[in-house]
Enzyme design. Structure first.
Site, PDB file in Angstrom:
ATOM      1  N   LYS A 190       0.884  -1.167   0.000  1.00 21.48           N
ATOM      2  CA  LYS A 190       0.000   0.000   0.000  1.00 21.48           C
ATOM      3  C   LYS A 190       0.919   1.213   0.000  1.00 21.48           C
ATOM      4  CE  LYS A 190      -4.095   1.961   0.411  1.00 21.48           C
ATOM      5  NZ  LYS A 190      -5.145   1.898  -0.616  1.00 21.48           N
ATOM      6  N   ASP A 222      -5.646  -3.122  -1.960  1.00 18.68           N
ATOM      7  CA  ASP A 222      -7.097  -3.046  -2.211  1.00 18.68           C
ATOM      8  C   ASP A 222      -7.424  -3.565  -3.612  1.00 18.68           C
ATOM      9  OD1 ASP A 222      -5.706  -0.823  -3.129  1.00 18.68           O
ATOM     10  OD2 ASP A 222      -7.262   0.639  -2.612  1.00 18.68           O
TER      11      ASP A 222
END
Ligand code: IPM
Ligand code: MG
Length: 360
Positions: A190, A222
């Site tokens: 991330k 994600d």
């Protein structure tokens, strides 16, 4: 002929039932391939807390370090789940074991047996052919950083920390595996938000220069969570940090039909630990219905990775395949089309595997 000493650490809940089947499979392999396996057992988790006051007794750790491999069950007990104030918890035993044994690489193969195409809630045409090898970093990240409370307990914090060497060693393991597969690696982070992820990406990019044949893709976690369901076939080897790996591999278990099918290997500096990715499952404990195949497949990983016994490992995978082809299912992988007398309990499923193993 090899001599190996294996420590069985069933832990809590269905860990007891499924490792009992795993041990029988080890015995069958020893007999068939003329090896000598000796065993010992030890406590961890809730059962260890009850017996000794601590989730990882020193004697368990000693026995683990002395063994050639550990067959592990699961840890956990519902009594702690709704008591956030509990200071001593079963999971602490698992985390301490990982740290003390230096088990920095958790390998979780996600492979769908064709016969289980209908067991997943994902459409068969999306799933067919999916085969992913996860490398989850296991001894760093938010799991092991400083944690605590401040402001009179009204604020809590967990520090996520990674050092260069920790990222580099897991990345190398993943790149090496990629070289023996489709030469495709996806590193998940991330890095658009988190500093440890920016270091992660930097180190993986550096390590990648030593593996010019491997095509590397960097993905945000994600997006990975979404793509695993949308198009699981796009993945081959995936490497990621501890927390992301914990979450993504539970998600990915649905690609294999059930958590009850997934095995894992935790390896590092010393003894390797082999365990199902499912937990202690107290809701079905003692009912004799847990799927033992994740434990059986964990034995296959042990033989392959810790003992270099590839034919033995493949014999187990072949036997599981045959049992599934014959239509046998535990409840978690059964569906409306399963013939009711082929829905088996834990021990019966184990016995079918043993039957096919001895017939090979
Ligand atoms: C796993 C489990 C553990 C983890 C728990 C039981 C602490 O979920 O092995 O994936 O979070 O690592
Ligand atoms: Mg988990």
């Amino acid at each position: 002929m090899a001599n190996k000493h294996i420590l069985i650490v069933p832990g809590d809940g269905i860990g007891q039932e499924v490792t009992a089947v795993g041990k029988k499979v080890l015995d069958a392999i020893a007999k068939k391939f003329n090896h000598q396996f000796t065993y010992d057992s030890a406590l961890i988790g809730h059962i260890a807390i009850e017996a000794t006051g601590t989730p990882l007794p020193e004697i368990t750790l000693q026995k683990m370090k002395a063994a050639d491999a550990v067959l592990f069950g699961a840890v956990g007990h519902p009594k702690y789940d709704n008591d956030p104030t509990a200071k001593v918890r079963p999971e602490q035993g698992l985390l301490k074991m990982r740290k003390e044994l230096g088990l920095y690489a958790n390998i979780r193969p996600i492979k769908l047996f064709d016969e289980l195409l209908d067991a997943s809630s994902i459409k068969p045409e999306i799933l067919k052919g999916a085969d992913i090898l996860f490398f989850r970093e296991l001894t760093g990240d938010i799991y092991f950083g400083e944690k605590g409370r401040k402001n009179n307990g009204d604020t809590a914090y967990d520090v996520a920390e990674y050092s260069r060497y920790e990222i580099e060693r897991i990345a190398r393991k993943a790149f090496e595996a990629a070289c023996n597969r489709k030469k495709k690696l996806c590193s998940v982070d991330k890095a658009n938000v988190i500093e440890t992820s920016r270091l992660w990406r930097e180190v993986v990019q550096q390590v990648a220069t030593d593996y010019p044949d491997v095509a590397v893709e960097h993905q945000f976690v994600d997006a990975t969570a979404m793509l695993l369901i949308k198009d699981p076939k796009r993945f081959d080897v995936v490497v990621t940090a501890n927390l992301f790996g914990d979450i993504l591999t539970d998600e990915a278990s649905q690609i294999a039909g059930s958590m009850g099918m997934l095995a894992s290997a935790s390896i590092g500096d010393g003894t390797g630990v082999y365990e199902p990715i499912h937990g202690s499952a107290h809701d079905i404990t003692g009912k004799g219905i847990a799927n033992p195949l994740a434990s059986v497949l964990s034995v296959a990983l042990m033989l392959d990775i810790s003992f270099g016994m590839l034919s033995e490992a493949n014999a187990i995978i072949g036997a599981v395949d045959e049992v599934l082809k014959a239509g046998y299912r535990t409840r978690d992988i059964a569906n409306a089309a399963t013939v009711s007398n082929k829905i088996l309990g834990t021990e019966q499923m184990g016995n079918e595997v043993l039957k096919y193993l001895s017939a090979l």
